[in-house]
Design a protein around this motif. Structure first.
Motif, PDB file in Angstrom:
ATOM      1  N   LEU A  20       0.866  -1.194   0.000  1.00  0.00           N
ATOM      2  CA  LEU A  20       0.000   0.000   0.000  1.00  0.00           C
ATOM      3  C   LEU A  20       0.899   1.239   0.000  1.00  0.00           C
ATOM      4  CD1 LEU A  20      -2.089  -2.162   0.792  1.00  0.00           C
ATOM      5  CD2 LEU A  20      -2.895  -0.653   2.591  1.00  0.00           C
ATOM      6  N   PRO A  21       1.147   1.834  -1.161  1.00  0.00           N
ATOM      7  CA  PRO A  21       1.965   3.057  -1.190  1.00  0.00           C
ATOM      8  C   PRO A  21       1.177   4.205  -0.555  1.00  0.00           C
ATOM      9  CG  PRO A  21       1.768   2.042  -3.371  1.00  0.00           C
ATOM     10  CD  PRO A  21       0.719   1.441  -2.505  1.00  0.00           C
ATOM     11  N   ALA A  22       1.774   4.830   0.443  1.00  0.00           N
ATOM     12  CA  ALA A  22       1.077   5.908   1.161  1.00  0.00           C
ATOM     13  C   ALA A  22       2.071   6.999   1.545  1.00  0.00           C
ATOM     14  CB  ALA A  22       0.394   5.333   2.395  1.00  0.00           C
ATOM     15  N   ALA A  23       3.043   7.233   0.678  1.00  0.00           N
ATOM     16  CA  ALA A  23       4.106   8.191   1.012  1.00  0.00           C
ATOM     17  C   ALA A  23       3.989   9.497   0.236  1.00  0.00           C
ATOM     18  CB  ALA A  23       5.474   7.560   0.751  1.00  0.00           C
ATOM     19  N   GLY A  24       2.919   9.640  -0.554  1.00  0.00           N
ATOM     20  CA  GLY A  24       2.765  10.856  -1.363  1.00  0.00           C
ATOM     21  C   GLY A  24       2.453  12.069  -0.500  1.00  0.00           C
ATOM     22  N   LEU A  25       2.632  13.247  -1.057  1.00  0.00           N
ATOM     23  CA  LEU A  25       2.466  14.482  -0.289  1.00  0.00           C
ATOM     24  C   LEU A  25       1.018  14.978  -0.241  1.00  0.00           C
ATOM     25  CD1 LEU A  25       5.660  16.447  -1.390  1.00  0.00           C
ATOM     26  CD2 LEU A  25       5.312  15.062   0.651  1.00  0.00           C
ATOM     27  N   GLY A  26       0.173  14.452  -1.107  1.00  0.00           N
ATOM     28  CA  GLY A  26      -1.245  14.822  -1.060  1.00  0.00           C
ATOM     29  C   GLY A  26      -1.505  16.280  -1.372  1.00  0.00           C
ATOM     30  N   THR A  27      -0.809  16.817  -2.371  1.00  0.00           N
ATOM     31  CA  THR A  27      -0.921  18.258  -2.632  1.00  0.00           C
ATOM     32  C   THR A  27      -2.307  18.665  -3.141  1.00  0.00           C
ATOM     33  OG1 THR A  27      -0.006  17.921  -4.836  1.00  0.00           O
ATOM     34  CG2 THR A  27       1.539  18.574  -3.102  1.00  0.00           C
ATOM     35  N   ARG A  28      -3.054  17.696  -3.737  1.00  0.00           N
ATOM     36  CA  ARG A  28      -4.390  18.052  -4.234  1.00  0.00           C
ATOM     37  C   ARG A  28      -5.356  18.311  -3.087  1.00  0.00           C
ATOM     38  NH1 ARG A  28      -5.973  13.125  -7.315  1.00  0.00           N
ATOM     39  NH2 ARG A  28      -4.361  12.232  -5.995  1.00  0.00           N
ATOM     40  N   PHE A  29      -4.978  17.915  -1.882  1.00  0.00           N
ATOM     41  CA  PHE A  29      -5.895  18.035  -0.755  1.00  0.00           C
ATOM     42  C   PHE A  29      -5.397  19.026   0.290  1.00  0.00           C
ATOM     43  CE2 PHE A  29      -9.585  15.065  -0.017  1.00  0.00           C
ATOM     44  CZ  PHE A  29     -10.293  15.957   0.766  1.00  0.00           C
ATOM     45  N   PRO A  37      -1.517  12.896   7.170  1.00  0.00           N
ATOM     46  CA  PRO A  37      -1.516  12.111   5.932  1.00  0.00           C
ATOM     47  C   PRO A  37      -2.894  12.080   5.300  1.00  0.00           C
ATOM     48  CG  PRO A  37      -0.785  10.785   7.824  1.00  0.00           C
ATOM     49  CD  PRO A  37      -1.281  12.081   8.359  1.00  0.00           C
ATOM     50  N   LYS A  38      -2.943  12.221   3.978  1.00  0.00           N
ATOM     51  CA  LYS A  38      -4.272  12.182   3.341  1.00  0.00           C
ATOM     52  C   LYS A  38      -4.933  10.813   3.523  1.00  0.00           C
ATOM     53  CE  LYS A  38      -2.671  11.000  -1.275  1.00  0.00           C
ATOM     54  NZ  LYS A  38      -2.714  11.282  -2.684  1.00  0.00           N
ATOM     55  N   GLU A  39      -4.096   9.767   3.655  1.00  0.00           N
ATOM     56  CA  GLU A  39      -4.654   8.415   3.842  1.00  0.00           C
ATOM     57  C   GLU A  39      -5.393   8.290   5.170  1.00  0.00           C
ATOM     58  OE1 GLU A  39      -1.461   9.103   3.162  1.00  0.00           O
ATOM     59  OE2 GLU A  39      -1.255   8.441   1.072  1.00  0.00           O
ATOM     60  N   MET A  40      -5.167   9.266   6.089  1.00  0.00           N
ATOM     61  CA  MET A  40      -5.846   9.239   7.392  1.00  0.00           C
ATOM     62  C   MET A  40      -7.075  10.142   7.417  1.00  0.00           C
ATOM     63  SD  MET A  40      -4.535   7.022   9.363  1.00  0.00           S
ATOM     64  CE  MET A  40      -5.213   7.516  10.939  1.00  0.00           C
ATOM     65  N   ARG A 114       9.922   2.781   4.576  1.00  0.00           N
ATOM     66  CA  ARG A 114       9.811   4.216   4.269  1.00  0.00           C
ATOM     67  C   ARG A 114      10.401   4.549   2.917  1.00  0.00           C
ATOM     68  NH1 ARG A 114       9.018   7.877   9.196  1.00  0.00           N
ATOM     69  NH2 ARG A 114      10.009   9.563   8.066  1.00  0.00           N
ATOM     70  N   GLN A 115       9.694   5.395   2.211  1.00  0.00           N
ATOM     71  CA  GLN A 115      10.229   5.989   0.996  1.00  0.00           C
ATOM     72  C   GLN A 115      10.822   7.331   1.432  1.00  0.00           C
ATOM     73  OE1 GLN A 115       7.276   7.344  -1.821  1.00  0.00           O
ATOM     74  NE2 GLN A 115       8.595   6.977  -3.575  1.00  0.00           N
ATOM     75  N   LYS A 116      12.132   7.450   1.301  1.00  0.00           N
ATOM     76  CA  LYS A 116      12.787   8.627   1.896  1.00  0.00           C
ATOM     77  C   LYS A 116      12.405   9.924   1.202  1.00  0.00           C
ATOM     78  CE  LYS A 116      16.620   5.801   3.370  1.00  0.00           C
ATOM     79  NZ  LYS A 116      17.845   5.225   2.850  1.00  0.00           N
ATOM     80  N   PRO A 118       9.488  11.392  -1.938  1.00  0.00           N
ATOM     81  CA  PRO A 118       8.378  10.974  -2.808  1.00  0.00           C
ATOM     82  C   PRO A 118       8.780  11.005  -4.281  1.00  0.00           C
ATOM     83  CG  PRO A 118       7.977  13.182  -1.957  1.00  0.00           C
ATOM     84  CD  PRO A 118       9.279  12.741  -1.376  1.00  0.00           C
ATOM     85  N   LEU A 119       9.457   9.951  -4.708  1.00  0.00           N
ATOM     86  CA  LEU A 119       9.985   9.908  -6.079  1.00  0.00           C
ATOM     87  C   LEU A 119       9.059   9.166  -7.028  1.00  0.00           C
ATOM     88  CD1 LEU A 119      13.790   9.298  -5.343  1.00  0.00           C
ATOM     89  CD2 LEU A 119      12.657  11.424  -6.000  1.00  0.00           C
ATOM     90  N   GLY A 120       7.779   9.087  -6.654  1.00  0.00           N
ATOM     91  CA  GLY A 120       6.810   8.513  -7.570  1.00  0.00           C
ATOM     92  C   GLY A 120       6.246   7.184  -7.084  1.00  0.00           C
TER      93      GLY A 120
HETATM   94  P1  UTP Z   1      -1.028  10.227  -5.879  1.00  0.00           P
HETATM   95  O1  UTP Z   1      -0.457  10.897  -7.038  1.00  0.00           O
HETATM   96  O2  UTP Z   1      -2.506  10.177  -5.731  1.00  0.00           O
HETATM   97  O3  UTP Z   1      -0.450  10.808  -4.510  1.00  0.00           O
HETATM   98  O4  UTP Z   1      -0.418   8.787  -5.752  1.00  0.00           O
HETATM   99  P2  UTP Z   1       0.174  12.193  -4.133  1.00  0.00           P
HETATM  100  O5  UTP Z   1       1.404  12.442  -4.919  1.00  0.00           O
HETATM  101  O6  UTP Z   1       0.281  12.160  -2.655  1.00  0.00           O
HETATM  102  O7  UTP Z   1      -1.011  13.177  -4.513  1.00  0.00           O
HETATM  103  P3  UTP Z   1      -1.086  14.664  -5.036  1.00  0.00           P
HETATM  104  O8  UTP Z   1      -1.194  14.510  -6.522  1.00  0.00           O
HETATM  105  O9  UTP Z   1       0.139  15.419  -4.573  1.00  0.00           O
HETATM  106  O10 UTP Z   1      -2.334  15.171  -4.408  1.00  0.00           O
HETATM  107  C1  UTP Z   1      -1.187   7.606  -5.527  1.00  0.00           C
HETATM  108  C2  UTP Z   1      -0.709   6.871  -4.276  1.00  0.00           C
HETATM  109  O11 UTP Z   1       0.697   6.651  -4.324  1.00  0.00           O
HETATM  110  C3  UTP Z   1       1.325   7.128  -3.166  1.00  0.00           C
HETATM  111  C4  UTP Z   1       0.371   8.160  -2.582  1.00  0.00           C
HETATM  112  O12 UTP Z   1       0.542   8.252  -1.169  1.00  0.00           O
HETATM  113  C5  UTP Z   1      -0.979   7.648  -2.997  1.00  0.00           C
HETATM  114  O13 UTP Z   1      -1.525   6.749  -2.029  1.00  0.00           O
HETATM  115  N1  UTP Z   1       2.642   7.702  -3.536  1.00  0.00           N
HETATM  116  C6  UTP Z   1       2.741   8.613  -4.524  1.00  0.00           C
HETATM  117  C7  UTP Z   1       3.766   7.301  -2.844  1.00  0.00           C
HETATM  118  O14 UTP Z   1       3.684   6.443  -1.926  1.00  0.00           O
HETATM  119  N2  UTP Z   1       4.970   7.845  -3.175  1.00  0.00           N
HETATM  120  C8  UTP Z   1       5.111   8.766  -4.154  1.00  0.00           C
HETATM  121  O15 UTP Z   1       6.250   9.217  -4.405  1.00  0.00           O
HETATM  122  C9  UTP Z   1       3.964   9.165  -4.854  1.00  0.00           C
END
Ligand code: UTP
Length: 304
Positions: A20-29, A37-40, A114-116, A118-120
């Motif tokens: 379950l990748p959950a390391a993104g920054l969630g900038t859309r929210f 965390p947006k996942e929370m 941990r993904q150090k 957010p490289l995608g």
């Molecule tokens: P999203 O593109 O929806 O996540 O990636 P994001 O980058 O957090 O969102 P925005 O666009 O900035 O709002 C889909 C999933 O992949 C994870 C995110 O946490 C999300 O659950 N992800 C994304 C990672 O774990 N690492 C990343 O580098 C990018």
């Protein structure tokens, strides 16, 4: 479809693990995701990621690997035991609530890596490589909700079990929205018991403009993949924003080992997006046995 020697060894294996990748920054929210965390973020009465973990549990997954990053500690705390809270509830006779809190931690084994940076999405999956090992596994995006009685992950596991080839969930989207998704170029490959829902992937295109989209079948955040995907990811060069895209690695996998697109039974909500989050909230609230009926009446009474 061609299979490598490694593919054959993994092909007969049960899908036991999920990433379950959950390391993104969630900038859309933003600003909601500035310090949490947006996942929370809560949909009705549960954080989004709990719905995803529950989908894993009912799909037969035994071990979940959550990929986290900076500022994501609340996810670990949520799936951990909470002795103080449980004791507090028990002492006040709230036994059902105490049991519900405990059940969240006991659902399934969870590990974290941990993904150090957010490289995608592709990079996030790659950092789980050692914890997954040489076996097939599921990937579920931590902010995509697919409510309903027939879990999308279980549907993909059934395709993998029957064919030994990876499968990704797709659903139809309006043609004018293809630029928001990974879109597949697939050819019909019906076979029992999956029928016309099964397509052989020729190519995958990331966020195509409607006029360039090869179809209106969008990838929707659920995958069952063989371990060869890790080699494909390791060979994938960073693309836009210096990110390693899972879509690029899926393209390689499709060409080298084959990959199914499966038009799953259900509908997804991108709860990492404000409108998607609202739609998920309304849909899930309407199904709530306790107050769904009352909520429906409330919505009917709104003047709009
Ligand atoms: P999203 O593109 O929806 O996540 O990636 P994001 O980058 O957090 O969102 P925005 O666009 O900035 O709002 C889909 C999933 O992949 C994870 C995110 O946490 C999300 O659950 N992800 C994304 C990672 O774990 N690492 C990343 O580098 C990018």
């Amino acid at each position: 479809m061609a299979e490598t020697t490694q593919g054959k060894s993994a092909a007969g294996r049960k899908v036991r693990k999920a990433v379950l990748p959950a390391a993104g920054l969630g900038t859309r929210f933003l600003p909601a995701t500035k310090a949490q965390p947006k996942e929370m973020l809560t949909v009705v009465d549960k954080p989004q990621i709990q719905y995803v973990v529950e989908e894993c549990a009912v799909s037969g997954i035994e071990h979940i690997i959550i990929v986290t990053g900076k500022g994501k500690n609340a996810i670990e705390d949520h799936f951990d035991y909470s002795p103080t809270l449980e004791r507090f509830l028990e002492e006040r006779g709230k036994i059902e609530q105490a049991a519900m809190v405990r059940k969240i931690s006991d659902m399934v084994q969870v590990s974290y890596t941990r993904q150090k940076e957010p490289l995608g999405l592709g990079h996030a999956v790659l950092v789980a490589r050692d914890l997954v090992g040489d076996e097939p596994f599921a990937v579920l995006l931590g902010d995509v909700l697919i409510p309903g009685p027939n879990p999308a992950t279980k549907q993909l596991i059934d395709v993998y079990a029957a064919t030994g080839v990876g499968a990704i969930a797709v659903e139809e989207v309006p043609k004018e929205r293809t630029h928001l998704y990974g879109v597949i170029d697939g050819e019909s490959a019906p076979q029992p018991p999956f029928g016309a829902r099964l397509l052989r992937i020729r190519d995958v295109v990331e966020k195509p403009k409607p006029e360039n989209a090869p179809s209106n079948l969008a990838i929707t955040g659920r995958y069952v993949l063989p371990p060869q995907i890790f080699d494909c990811l390791a060979r994938t060069k960073p693309g836009a924003g210096n990110e390693i895209q899972l879509t690029d690695a899926l393209r390689i996998l499709a060409q080298e080992d084959g990959l199914w697109a499966y038009i799953y039974d259900g509908a997804s909500y991108d709860a990492g997006d404000k409108l998607g989050f609202l739609k998920a909230t309304v849909e899930i609230a309407l199904q709530n046995p306790e107050f769904g009926g009352e909520f429906r009446e409330y919505l009917k009474g709104l003047n709009f």
